[in-house]
Design a protein around this motif. Structure first.
Motif, mmCIF file in Angstrom:
data_model
loop_
_atom_site.group_PDB
_atom_site.id
_atom_site.type_symbol
_atom_site.label_atom_id
_atom_site.label_comp_id
_atom_site.label_asym_id
_atom_site.label_seq_id
_atom_site.Cartn_x
_atom_site.Cartn_y
_atom_site.Cartn_z
ATOM 1 N N ALA A 92 35.364 44.306 47.242
ATOM 2 C CA ALA A 92 36.173 45.223 46.773
ATOM 3 C C ALA A 92 35.405 45.041 45.395
ATOM 4 O O ALA A 92 34.553 47.100 45.290
ATOM 5 C CB ALA A 92 37.271 45.179 46.379
ATOM 6 N N ASN A 93 34.364 44.817 44.476
ATOM 7 C CA ASN A 93 33.262 44.783 43.189
ATOM 8 C C ASN A 93 32.883 43.088 43.148
ATOM 9 O O ASN A 93 33.103 42.714 43.755
ATOM 10 C CB ASN A 93 34.129 44.997 42.147
ATOM 11 N N GLY A 94 32.177 43.257 42.285
ATOM 12 C CA GLY A 94 31.373 42.162 42.001
ATOM 13 C C GLY A 94 32.391 41.186 41.098
ATOM 14 O O GLY A 94 31.660 39.994 41.501
ATOM 15 N N THR B 231 24.923 37.976 28.961
ATOM 16 C CA THR B 231 25.936 38.452 30.231
ATOM 17 C C THR B 231 27.479 39.188 29.759
ATOM 18 O O THR B 231 27.591 39.368 28.978
ATOM 19 C CB THR B 231 26.018 37.469 31.614
ATOM 20 N N PHE B 232 27.778 39.970 31.310
ATOM 21 C CA PHE B 232 28.715 40.771 31.562
ATOM 22 C C PHE B 232 29.535 39.474 31.656
ATOM 23 O O PHE B 232 29.842 38.800 32.780
ATOM 24 C CB PHE B 232 28.545 41.500 32.110
ATOM 25 N N ALA B 233 30.925 40.050 30.820
ATOM 26 C CA ALA B 233 31.837 39.172 31.512
ATOM 27 C C ALA B 233 32.726 38.502 32.156
ATOM 28 O O ALA B 233 33.012 37.357 32.202
ATOM 29 C CB ALA B 233 33.421 39.341 30.016
ATOM 30 N N GLU C 178 24.576 32.316 41.787
ATOM 31 C CA GLU C 178 23.711 32.895 41.079
ATOM 32 C C GLU C 178 24.040 34.338 40.615
ATOM 33 O O GLU C 178 24.942 34.954 41.947
ATOM 34 C CB GLU C 178 22.406 33.209 42.138
ATOM 35 N N ASP C 179 24.452 34.268 39.829
ATOM 36 C CA ASP C 179 24.935 36.104 39.379
ATOM 37 C C ASP C 179 23.831 37.414 39.740
ATOM 38 O O ASP C 179 22.709 37.366 38.439
ATOM 39 C CB ASP C 179 25.393 36.701 38.355
ATOM 40 N N GLY C 180 23.750 37.603 40.559
ATOM 41 C CA GLY C 180 22.264 38.998 40.871
ATOM 42 C C GLY C 180 22.579 40.098 40.730
ATOM 43 O O GLY C 180 22.151 41.231 40.936
ATOM 44 N N ALA C 181 23.880 41.115 39.611
ATOM 45 C CA ALA C 181 24.202 41.368 39.482
ATOM 46 C C ALA C 181 23.171 42.849 39.215
ATOM 47 O O ALA C 181 22.918 44.173 39.731
ATOM 48 C CB ALA C 181 25.489 41.732 38.465
ATOM 49 N N HIS C 182 22.433 42.232 38.594
ATOM 50 C CA HIS C 182 20.734 42.748 38.370
ATOM 51 C C HIS C 182 19.758 43.056 39.005
ATOM 52 O O HIS C 182 18.237 43.847 38.765
ATOM 53 C CB HIS C 182 20.365 42.718 36.664
ATOM 54 N N SER C 183 19.794 42.283 40.079
ATOM 55 C CA SER C 183 18.312 41.934 40.476
ATOM 56 C C SER C 183 18.324 42.130 42.011
ATOM 57 O O SER C 183 16.885 41.056 42.706
ATOM 58 C CB SER C 183 18.065 40.269 39.869
ATOM 59 N N GLU D 99 32.155 51.530 43.894
ATOM 60 C CA GLU D 99 32.462 50.082 43.172
ATOM 61 C C GLU D 99 31.871 49.401 44.330
ATOM 62 O O GLU D 99 32.497 49.615 45.558
ATOM 63 C CB GLU D 99 33.838 49.998 42.973
ATOM 64 N N GLY D 100 31.483 48.252 44.427
ATOM 65 C CA GLY D 100 31.468 47.088 45.580
ATOM 66 C C GLY D 100 30.973 45.392 45.025
ATOM 67 O O GLY D 100 30.293 46.093 44.076
ATOM 68 N N GLY D 101 30.626 45.203 45.812
ATOM 69 C CA GLY D 101 30.503 43.021 45.088
ATOM 70 C C GLY D 101 29.368 42.747 46.788
ATOM 71 O O GLY D 101 30.161 42.596 47.593
ATOM 72 N N HIS E 102 23.164 45.460 25.397
ATOM 73 C CA HIS E 102 23.819 44.368 26.897
ATOM 74 C C HIS E 102 23.269 43.056 26.401
ATOM 75 O O HIS E 102 21.573 42.994 26.178
ATOM 76 C CB HIS E 102 23.183 44.686 27.812
ATOM 77 N N TYR E 103 23.842 42.170 25.966
ATOM 78 C CA TYR E 103 25.310 42.169 25.980
ATOM 79 C C TYR E 103 25.143 41.149 24.499
ATOM 80 O O TYR E 103 25.167 40.651 23.794
ATOM 81 C CB TYR E 103 25.653 40.958 27.021
ATOM 82 N N ILE E 104 27.308 41.301 24.394
ATOM 83 C CA ILE E 104 27.280 40.821 22.716
ATOM 84 C C ILE E 104 28.076 39.410 23.711
ATOM 85 O O ILE E 104 28.677 39.078 24.789
ATOM 86 C CB ILE E 104 29.357 41.259 22.664
HETATM 87 C C1 LIG Z 1 27.899 44.683 36.460
HETATM 88 C C2 LIG Z 1 27.638 42.859 36.247
HETATM 89 C C3 LIG Z 1 29.200 42.078 36.625
HETATM 90 C C4 LIG Z 1 30.207 42.970 37.804
HETATM 91 O O1 LIG Z 1 30.282 42.936 38.823
HETATM 92 P P1 LIG Z 1 31.241 44.752 38.720
HETATM 93 O O2 LIG Z 1 31.124 45.104 40.482
HETATM 94 O O3 LIG Z 1 31.478 45.745 38.347
HETATM 95 O O4 LIG Z 1 32.348 43.930 39.112
HETATM 96 C C5 LIG Z 1 29.134 41.085 37.359
HETATM 97 N N1 LIG Z 1 27.570 40.276 36.040
HETATM 98 C C6 LIG Z 1 26.798 41.535 35.558
HETATM 99 C C7 LIG Z 1 25.541 40.043 35.114
HETATM 100 C C8 LIG Z 1 26.971 42.598 35.389
HETATM 101 O O5 LIG Z 1 26.126 43.055 35.357
#
Ligand SMILES: *Cc1c(COP(=O)(O)O)cnc(C)c1O
Length: 377
Positions: free
Chosen positions: A58-60, A85-87, A156-161, A192-194, A325-327
Motif C-alpha cells: 500500500a505504501n513504501g 533519512t525519512f523517519a 536497502e531503502d531505495g525510496a529515492h533510487s 501511494e505505493g511501495g 531533507h532531512y532533520i
Molecule cells: C518516501 C520514503 C519512504 C517511505 O515511503 P512511503 O511510500 O511514503 O511510505 C521511506 N524512506 C525514504 C528514504 C523515503 O524517502
C-alpha cells in the motif's frame, strides 16, 4: 532575482493522458484489487531491476515493515540505519520492537558510511537498512560484505533510487531485499505505493503472508473443503490496489526518460554551481549513476552572508520550493524520548545544519535552474 509567478516544487508527479487511460480501464474492469494488474506491475518492476521476485504494498513504509518481518527482526534486536533519512527507514524496525542504532554518514556522499556500520555491529544486530539518499546508491558491495561476515540481513531503502545504477547494476539486485516507494514525489508514482524486490524465495513467501493478514491457503484445504484457509501469523492488510498498479505499469514505461532528464538537470546545476561561492554541489562517486530524486547542496552562511533560514525563506517567497531533507531522525521528539542524544552522529548533524534541497524533477528545464541559481548571484 526573478520571482516566479507559479510555485516550483522540489519534486512532483508527471501524469500523462495514457496514465489516466490505464487507470480508467482498470476502473471499468472486474478487479479493483487483488487482480491481474498487481501481478503485472510486480513483474514489470522485478524485470526492470533484474530481481526474481517483487511484492507490492500500500505504501513504501508498509513495504519496509514487511521486509523487517521477513528478515525476522523482533523485540530487542538492533537494526542499523542512517540518521539522514525519512523517519520511516527507522520506524519500520521500531514496529517490530527493535532498537535503532544510528551510524554516521560519509562526508562526501552523505550516505551511511560502511566503516561506521562496522563499528556499530554487535551480537544483537539483526539487520542493516542503508538508504540511497537523494538517489545516489550506497556502497552496497561493502555493506553486503559486512553483513555476510556478521550474519545480518540488508534491507536497502531505495525510496529515492529506483532506476539508479551501482557499478552498472540496477539498485535492487544486490541487497537481500530492496524497497522502492511510489509516493508522488518519488521517481515514478502510484499515488501511494511501495514494493520489495528480492531474489530470496523464503523472504518472498513471508512478504506475501505479511501483506495479507498472515493468511494463506494450506495443504489442509483439500481435506477440509475449498473455502478453507488458515491464519498462520499476525499480518496486515497492506495490499496495493489494481487501480494503483495500473498507474504504476504506465509510469514505469517512462522511468528511464524521467531519470535521464533528472540527470541532465543535475549536471546543469553542478556545472553552474562551480562559479557560485558558498554553495557546494553534491559529490558523486564515479561507479554510481544517481537517480537524482533530490538535489541537495551545502550552504556556507559565512560566505553567503545569510543564514540558511533566511535563504530558505527568501527563496520560498520567490515561489521556489526549496526544502530541507532531512532533520536527523534521532532529533525528533519521539526518538529523543527513547534516549538518543544530540552529538551521536556529528558528521550528519554538521551536514544537516548546512543542507538545502533545490527543486529537481523531469518537468523542469534549464531556465528554471537559472532562476533558482539567480538568487545566489
Ligand atoms: C518516501 C520514503 C519512504 C517511505 O515511503 P512511503 O511510500 O511514503 O511510505 C521511506 N524512506 C525514504 C528514504 C523515503 O524517502
Amino acid at each position: 532575482m526573478n520571482k516566479r509567478t507559479d510555485f516550483l516544487p522540489y519534486s512532483t508527479q508527471w501524469i500523462s493522458d495514457e496514465d489516466i487511460e490505464a487507470v480508467v480501464e482498470t476502473l471499468k474492469s472486474p478487479f479493483l484489487t487483488t487482480g491481474p494488474k498487481v501481478k503485472e506491475f510486480e513483474e514489470v518492476v522485478a524485470r526492470y531491476v533484474g530481481a526474481k521476485y517483487a511484492v507490492s504494498f500500500a505504501n513504501g513504509t508498509a513495504a519496509l515493515h514487511a521486509a523487517c518481518y521477513a528478515a525476522g527482526v523482533s523485540e530487542g534486536d538492533e537494526v542499523i540505519t542512517t540518521p539522514i533519512t525519512f523517519a520511516a527507514s527507522a520506524n519500520c524496525a521500531r514496529y517490530m520492537g527493535a532498537n535503532i542504532v544510528f551510524a554516521d554518514i560519509d562526508e562526501q556522499t552523505y550516505n551511511i558510511d560502511p566503516h561506521e556500520i562496522e563499528k556499530k555491529i554487535t551480537a544483537k544486530t539483526k539487520a542493516i537498512i542503508p538508504v540511497d539518499f537523494t538517489g545516489q546508491p550506497v556502497d552496497i558491495d561493502a555493506i553486503m560484505a559486512i553483513a555476510r561476515a556478521n550474519n545480518v540481513v540488508v534491507i536497502e531503502d531505495g525510496a529515492h533510487s529506483l532506476g539508479a545504477d551501482y557499478k552498472e547494476r540496477k539498485v535492487g539486485v544486490t541487497a537481500d531485499m530492496t524497497m522502492f516507494s511510489f509516493h508522488p514525489v518519488k521517481p515514478v508514482t502510484t499515488g501511494e505505493g511501495g514494493i520489495i524486490v528480492t531474489n530470496n524465495p523464503d523472504y518472498y513467501e513471508k512478504l506475501l503472508l505479511f501483506r495479507g493478514h498472515g493468511i494463506t491457503h494450506t495443504p489442509y484445504a483439500e481435506e477440509q473443503g475449498g473455502w478453507y484457509y488458515e491464519m498462520l501469523d499476525l499480518g496486515f492488510n497492506y495490499r496495493m490496489t489494481d487501480i494503483q498498479a495500473a498507474l504504476g505499469i504506465s509510469q514505469m514505461s517512462k522511468l528511464d526518460s524521467f531519470i535521464a532528464k533528472r540527470q541532465k538537470l543535475a549536471a546543469y546545476y553542478t556545472e553552474k554551481l562551480m562559479t557560485i561561492k558558498g554553495v557546494t554541489a553534491p559529490h558523486q562517486l564515479l561507479d554510481t549513476q544517481s537517480g537524482w530524486h533530490l538535489y541537495s547542496v551545502q550552504l556556507d552562511p559565512a560566505v553567503l552572508g545569510k543564514s540558511r533560514k533566511q535563504i530558505f525563506e527568501e527563496l520560498r517567497s520567490a515561489n521556489i520550493g526549496v526544502h530541507v531533507h532531512y532533520i536527523p531522525v534521532y532529533w525528533h521528539p519521539y526518538y529523543q524520548g527513547l534516549g538518543y542524544e544530540r552529538g551521536l552522529c556529528p558528521k550528519a548533524e554538521k551536514w544537516y545544519e548546512q543542507a538545502l534541497t533545490l527543486p529537481i524533477h523531469p518537468q523542469m528545464d534549464e531556465e528554471d535552474i537559472d532562476i533558482v541559481l539567480g538568487y545566489f548571484k
